[in-house]
Design a protein around this motif. Structure first.
Motif, mmCIF file in Angstrom:
data_model
loop_
_atom_site.group_PDB
_atom_site.id
_atom_site.type_symbol
_atom_site.label_atom_id
_atom_site.label_comp_id
_atom_site.label_asym_id
_atom_site.label_seq_id
_atom_site.Cartn_x
_atom_site.Cartn_y
_atom_site.Cartn_z
ATOM 1 N N HIS A 1 0.695 -1.135 -0.132
ATOM 2 C CA HIS A 1 0.194 -0.159 -0.203
ATOM 3 C C HIS A 1 0.643 1.261 -0.101
ATOM 4 O O HIS A 1 0.582 2.531 -0.610
ATOM 5 C CB HIS A 1 -0.773 0.011 1.353
ATOM 6 C CG HIS A 1 -2.013 -1.101 1.230
ATOM 7 N ND1 HIS A 1 -3.035 -0.832 0.211
ATOM 8 C CD2 HIS A 1 -2.310 -2.008 1.723
ATOM 9 C CE1 HIS A 1 -3.935 -1.877 0.408
ATOM 10 N NE2 HIS A 1 -3.431 -2.435 1.413
ATOM 11 N N GLN A 2 1.936 1.306 0.864
ATOM 12 C CA GLN A 2 2.936 2.399 0.885
ATOM 13 C C GLN A 2 3.514 2.689 -0.479
ATOM 14 O O GLN A 2 3.413 3.741 -0.961
ATOM 15 C CB GLN A 2 3.816 2.279 1.834
ATOM 16 C CG GLN A 2 4.807 3.326 1.974
ATOM 17 C CD GLN A 2 6.258 3.100 2.859
ATOM 18 O OE1 GLN A 2 6.703 2.086 2.601
ATOM 19 N NE2 GLN A 2 6.863 4.154 3.372
ATOM 20 N N ARG B 1 12.105 9.321 -13.556
ATOM 21 C CA ARG B 1 11.751 10.260 -12.214
ATOM 22 C C ARG B 1 12.712 10.830 -11.692
ATOM 23 O O ARG B 1 12.491 11.571 -10.580
ATOM 24 C CB ARG B 1 11.022 9.229 -11.261
ATOM 25 C CG ARG B 1 9.717 8.720 -11.830
ATOM 26 C CD ARG B 1 9.124 7.652 -10.878
ATOM 27 N NE ARG B 1 8.617 8.287 -9.894
ATOM 28 C CZ ARG B 1 8.027 7.558 -8.765
ATOM 29 N NH1 ARG B 1 7.935 6.225 -8.672
ATOM 30 N NH2 ARG B 1 7.740 8.242 -7.611
ATOM 31 N N LYS C 1 12.374 3.690 -15.883
ATOM 32 C CA LYS C 1 11.235 4.130 -15.186
ATOM 33 C C LYS C 1 11.942 4.931 -14.053
ATOM 34 O O LYS C 1 11.538 6.187 -13.791
ATOM 35 C CB LYS C 1 10.435 3.367 -14.462
ATOM 36 C CG LYS C 1 9.448 2.383 -15.573
ATOM 37 C CD LYS C 1 8.419 3.331 -16.059
ATOM 38 C CE LYS C 1 7.454 2.648 -16.770
ATOM 39 N NZ LYS C 1 6.425 3.455 -17.320
ATOM 40 N N ALA D 1 2.274 1.714 -3.429
ATOM 41 C CA ALA D 1 1.296 2.264 -4.411
ATOM 42 C C ALA D 1 1.038 3.891 -4.192
ATOM 43 O O ALA D 1 0.945 4.529 -5.146
ATOM 44 C CB ALA D 1 -0.040 1.586 -4.226
ATOM 45 N N ASP D 2 1.065 4.072 -2.904
ATOM 46 C CA ASP D 2 0.957 5.657 -2.726
ATOM 47 C C ASP D 2 2.111 6.379 -2.990
ATOM 48 O O ASP D 2 1.884 7.591 -3.377
ATOM 49 C CB ASP D 2 0.838 5.829 -1.015
ATOM 50 C CG ASP D 2 -0.725 5.238 -0.329
ATOM 51 O OD1 ASP D 2 -1.490 5.151 -1.297
ATOM 52 O OD2 ASP D 2 -0.628 5.220 0.890
ATOM 53 N N LEU D 3 3.194 6.103 -3.216
ATOM 54 C CA LEU D 3 4.426 6.308 -3.511
ATOM 55 C C LEU D 3 4.672 6.465 -4.976
ATOM 56 O O LEU D 3 5.544 6.835 -5.470
ATOM 57 C CB LEU D 3 5.761 5.914 -2.971
ATOM 58 C CG LEU D 3 5.798 6.247 -1.353
ATOM 59 C CD1 LEU D 3 6.767 5.429 -0.773
ATOM 60 C CD2 LEU D 3 5.932 7.629 -1.137
ATOM 61 N N GLU D 4 3.505 5.611 -5.586
ATOM 62 C CA GLU D 4 3.440 5.590 -7.017
ATOM 63 C C GLU D 4 4.646 4.660 -7.585
ATOM 64 O O GLU D 4 5.487 5.096 -8.574
ATOM 65 C CB GLU D 4 3.337 6.886 -8.026
ATOM 66 C CG GLU D 4 1.891 7.425 -7.564
ATOM 67 C CD GLU D 4 1.995 8.780 -8.400
ATOM 68 O OE1 GLU D 4 2.786 9.128 -9.000
ATOM 69 O OE2 GLU D 4 0.591 9.328 -8.029
ATOM 70 N N THR D 5 5.084 3.726 -6.904
ATOM 71 C CA THR D 5 6.568 2.930 -7.291
ATOM 72 C C THR D 5 6.094 1.430 -7.077
ATOM 73 O O THR D 5 5.146 1.095 -6.326
ATOM 74 C CB THR D 5 7.209 3.155 -6.014
ATOM 75 O OG1 THR D 5 7.712 4.628 -6.166
ATOM 76 C CG2 THR D 5 8.735 2.527 -6.273
ATOM 77 N N THR D 6 6.420 0.744 -7.974
ATOM 78 C CA THR D 6 6.337 -0.871 -7.845
ATOM 79 C C THR D 6 7.316 -1.324 -7.086
ATOM 80 O O THR D 6 8.350 -0.679 -6.670
ATOM 81 C CB THR D 6 6.670 -1.344 -9.265
ATOM 82 O OG1 THR D 6 7.993 -1.356 -9.558
ATOM 83 C CG2 THR D 6 5.662 -0.627 -10.378
ATOM 84 N N GLU E 1 10.820 -1.562 -8.509
ATOM 85 C CA GLU E 1 11.245 -0.423 -8.434
ATOM 86 C C GLU E 1 11.891 -0.041 -7.207
ATOM 87 O O GLU E 1 13.042 0.228 -7.028
ATOM 88 C CB GLU E 1 10.561 0.845 -9.100
ATOM 89 C CG GLU E 1 10.091 0.679 -10.654
ATOM 90 C CD GLU E 1 8.858 1.792 -11.093
ATOM 91 O OE1 GLU E 1 8.577 1.652 -12.116
ATOM 92 O OE2 GLU E 1 8.497 2.316 -10.077
ATOM 93 N N TRP E 2 10.866 -0.183 -6.344
ATOM 94 C CA TRP E 2 11.612 -0.229 -4.956
ATOM 95 C C TRP E 2 12.674 -1.126 -4.790
ATOM 96 O O TRP E 2 13.748 -0.783 -4.009
ATOM 97 C CB TRP E 2 10.400 -0.379 -3.918
ATOM 98 C CG TRP E 2 11.129 -0.253 -2.500
ATOM 99 C CD1 TRP E 2 11.280 -1.339 -1.634
ATOM 100 C CD2 TRP E 2 11.579 0.958 -1.840
ATOM 101 N NE1 TRP E 2 11.915 -1.045 -0.684
ATOM 102 C CE2 TRP E 2 11.904 0.502 -0.597
ATOM 103 C CE3 TRP E 2 11.548 2.270 -2.246
ATOM 104 C CZ2 TRP E 2 12.523 1.264 0.499
ATOM 105 C CZ3 TRP E 2 12.224 3.053 -0.916
ATOM 106 C CH2 TRP E 2 12.601 2.638 0.085
#
Length: 168
Positions: free
Chosen positions: A48-49, A99, A95, A51-56, A59-60
């Protein structure tokens, strides 16, 4: 009347009982089931975190690998560290570069290699995510004092080391 939803503690007790009934040792199953439950619940929160940061999550994984390394890694090293194919790594790096979180530069010692490193924005993103996670992680551990947290960490590190020994 609707059935009540079982609490996490009740689900844990049921799982342990099932594993013990199948022949597992109760003390072992209590620990392993608890660790799995904690991991699953934290993974849900982290998803969820991100997704809120618009990161998969992929990518994280790259950002975290670069932050933990503290320097530069090749795309191949990153692919190995994050368990993905090199082509997937290229897509992730594209990606992240869009950013402004990573930059890719030729290796001074071997001009055929590319080195990837976090930019200042990438480090800021990493820091923002960690600070957000720390709030939840601190809440999860709030009922343990510093000594108990240290003991829990020490015990889990022993278990992790044993897994490393088994894999070797």
């Amino acid at each position: 009347m609707g059935e009540r939803t079982a609490s996490a503690a009740e689900l844990h007790r049921r799982a342990v009982a099932a594993y013990v009934a199948a022949g597992g040792e109760e003390s072992v199953q209590r620990v392993i089931t608890a660790v799995q439950g904690l991991s699953r619940r934290l993974d849900q929160w982290y998803a969820h975190q991100l997704a809120d940061l618009e990161t998969t999550p992929g990518e994280w994984a790259v950002v975290a690998a670069l932050a933990k390394d503290g320097g530069s890694l090749t795309p191949s090293q990153l692919a190995e560290l994050t368990n993905v194919a090199p082509s997937s790594m290229t897509h992730r790096l594209d990606k992240l570069a869009e950013r402004g979180f990573v930059d890719r530069t030729p290796d001074e010692e071997n001009r055929t290699r590319i080195l990837v490193r976090l930019t200042a924005d990438g480090w800021e993103f990493f820091s923002l995510a960690i600070r957000g996670s720390d709030v939840v992680e601190s809440d999860v551990l709030q009922d343990l004092d510093d000594d108990e947290r240290g003991e829990l960490a020490r015990l889990l590190e022993i278990v992790i080391a044993r897994l490393d020994d088994i894999e070797a």
